[in-house]
Design an enzyme around this catalytic site. Structure first.
Site, short mmCIF file in Angstrom:
data_model
loop_
_atom_site.label_atom_id
_atom_site.label_comp_id
_atom_site.label_asym_id
_atom_site.label_seq_id
_atom_site.Cartn_x
_atom_site.Cartn_y
_atom_site.Cartn_z
N ASP A 21 0.85 -1.18 0.00
CA ASP A 21 0.00 0.00 0.00
C ASP A 21 0.90 1.25 0.00
OD1 ASP A 21 -3.13 0.54 0.42
OD2 ASP A 21 -2.04 2.05 1.55
N TYR A 50 -3.30 10.66 1.03
CA TYR A 50 -3.81 10.54 -0.34
C TYR A 50 -3.74 11.88 -1.06
CZ TYR A 50 -5.51 5.85 0.68
OH TYR A 50 -5.59 4.52 0.99
N HIS A 90 -4.43 -7.97 -0.18
CA HIS A 90 -3.74 -6.69 0.01
C HIS A 90 -2.93 -6.62 1.30
CE1 HIS A 90 -3.10 -2.44 -0.72
NE2 HIS A 90 -3.59 -2.13 0.47
#
Length: 421
Positions: free
Chosen positions: A189, A324, A380
Site C-alpha cells: 500500500d 492521499y 492486500h
C-alpha cells in the site's frame, strides 16, 4: 536546516493506554447510532450489509474487551516513541515497534504499512522474522515498524506538503537513530510507495534492497524504454494468472476506488464523519478489510481491534487520509515515482487478490528486480493474511538455502542474518 538524527536521540518506552473517558465516550456514541435503511437484495453490492454492521456495533458496545486487546498488543509488541525532525515540518513524535534478533548479525528490516493498516500488520511476521536457524537454512532479522505520521500513536504533520519524501525521511532517520546505517525495507500500500521513494533517495549507501507485496505501479515496456522486455512481451502472451490480475485491477478501478477519489481530493470533508462517528469509521474500514483480502476469516474482535486503533489514534482517524491528497498533489503525483527507477535489488511477492496487479513485464520496469514469488492465495494485507508466505519470501530473497545464496544475500555489510562462520 534539519539536523541528522543520531543514535543518542532520546527513546521512550511506550504502552498503549486508552483512557476510561475515551472508552466511555465511544460507548455513548455507539448507544446513539442511527442505522440507514437497506435494499432487500443489496448484499455486498452497495457496501457493508446492514445485518453485519448491526452485529459488529453490538459487539463493539457490549462484549468486545478493548482492555484485553490493548494488553495483548503491549505484551506482544515492544513499542517506543522518539522525536524525529523533518525538514520544513519540524519535530514529530513517532511511535514504532522495534525488536532485535538474538543474533547480532541479523538483517535490519524496516516494515512500512499503509491505509487502512497500521503497525498491527507486523504482529504476525515479527516473531517469525526474529527466529534464528541452527542449521543455517534461513536468515534472522532485526525488525522495525513505525506508525506513519497521523496514524495510530504517531503525531500528525501540522503543515501541508507532507509527501512520500517526508514519510521516507521519517523512516530513514528512525533507522539511523536505532543504529542501522544500512538496512532493507518491505511494505505494501502506501508502504510500497514510501519504500520505493526511500530506495530512490537513500538507495545504495543506506537502503540496500527493497521488497513489496504490492507491485502495482509500472509502465508498459516500449521499444525505446525497455527494448528486451518489449520484445519478450510481443513473443510471450499473458499468462492466465496475469489475465486474472488485469480483471482484478479492472474491478478495483471500476467498483472499489471511490474512497481514493474522496480521500485524495476532499479528505477534510470526509474527516468530520470518520472522527465523529465510530460506526461510520467502522463501515469505511471494514469494507476494505473484506473486499481487499482473499476470503480471510476475520473475527469480529480482529476487526474491532483494527478499527479501534484508528478511533483511538493520537491525531484522530481523519489525519490518516491526508496522505492521499498530499502524495497525489505532489509534483508529478504517483507517476513521478517511475521517473527514477531505484538501482538497488528489488523483490516482489505476488498475491492474486491484490488491488492492482500489473503484467510481470510491467513490474520489471520499476527497478532492479532480482526476486519474484507467486502465491496462489492472499490479498492486500499480505503480512497479516499470509505471514508465513511473506516471511518465506524475505528469507529466500535475503538468505541462503542448502549452500545457495539468495539474490540479495549479504547486501547489508556485516549483517547477513546468519551466525558468523
Amino acid at each position: 536546516m534539519s539536523q541528522p538524527v543520531t543514535a543518542t536521540s532520546a527513546e521512550f518506552p511506550f504502552k498503549i493506554s486508552v483512557t476510561d473517558a475515551q472508552l466511555e465516550l465511544l460507548r455513548k456514541k455507539l448507544d446513539l447510532v442511527t442505522f440507514p435503511d437497506e435494499l432487500q437484495d443489496a448484499e455486498w453490492r452497495y457496501g457493508v450489509p446492514l445485518p453485519i454492521m448491526k452485529r459488529l456495533v453490538a459487539r463493539w458496545k457490549d462484549g468486545f474487551d478493548w482492555r484485553a486487546e490493548e494488553k495483548k498488543l503491549n505484551d506482544e509488541l515492544p513499542q517506543f516513541t522518539r522525536d524525529i525532525e523533518v525538514a520544513v515540518h519540524g519535530n514529530l513524535t513517532i511511535h514504532y515497534v522495534h525488536k532485535k534478533s538474538t543474533l547480532e548479525t541479523a538483517i535490519p528490516l524496516l516494515f512500512v504499512h499503509g491505509w487502512p493498516g497500521s503497525f498491527i500488520e507486523v504482529r504476525k511476521i515479527l516473531p517469525l522474522l526474529l527466529q534464528t536457524s541452527e542449521d543455517g537454512n534461513f536468515p534472522s532479522f532485526h525488525v522495525v515498524a513505525f506508525s506513519l505520521p497521523g496514524y495510530a500513536f504517531s503525531e500528525a504533520p501540522k503543515k501541508s506538503g507532507f509527501e512520500a519524501k517526508q514519510y521516507g525521511e521519517i523512516g530513514h532517520k528512525l533507522m539511523l537513530a536505532l543504529g542501522y546505517n544500512e538496512y532493507v525495507t518491505s511494505g505494501g500500500d502506501w508502504g510500497r510507495i514510501i519504500t520505493q521513494k526511500m530506495a530512490q533517495i537513500y538507495g545504495g549507501k543506506h537502503v540496500k534492497a527493497w521488497h513489496t507485496n504490492m507491485p502495482s505501479l509500472g509502465i508498459s515496456p516500449t521499444l525505446t524504454s525497455h527494448p528486451i522486455l518489449y520484445l519478450q512481451s510481443l513473443i510471450k502472451p499473458l499468462t492466465a494468472v496475469e489475465k486474472a490480475g488485469l480483471e482484478r485491477s479492472k474491478w478495483f478501478n471500476t467498483e472499489g476506488r471511490g474512497y481514493f477519489a474522496e480521500q485524495s481530493t476532499q479528505p477534510q470533508t470526509l474527516g468530520y464523519s470518520l472522527s465523529d462517528s465510530p460506526v461510520g469509521l467502522l463501515a469505511w474500514i471494514y469494507e476494505k478489510l473484506v473486499n481487499w483480502t482473499d476470503a480471510y476469516p476475520w473475527t469480529d474482535d480482529e476487526v474491532l481491534t483494527w478499527v479501534s486503533i484508528y478511533y483511538f489514534s493520537q491525531a484522530g482517524p481523519a489525519a490518516s487520509t491526508r496522505i492521499y491528497y498530499e502524495i497525489t498533489h505532489s509534483p508529478g503525483g504517483l507517476s513521478a515515482l517511475g521517473e527514477k527507477p531505484p538501482r538497488i535489488p528489488m523483490g516482489v511477492s505476488y498475491f492474486p487478490k491484490e488491488l492492482i496487479i500489473a503484467p510481470r513485464s510491467w513490474v520489471r520496469t520499476v527497478g532492479n528486480l532480482v526476486f519474484e514469488s507467486e502465491h496462489s492465495s492472499g490479498g492486500h494485507f499480505a503480512a497479516y493474511e499470509k505471514p508465513n508466505e511473506i516471511v518465506d519470501d524475505l528469507r529466500n530473497m535475503f538468505g541462503r538455502k542448502k549452500g545457495k545464496n539468495g539474490p540479495a544475500f549479504g547486501v547489508v555489510s556485516g549483517r547477513n542474518g546468519f551466525q558468523p562462520a
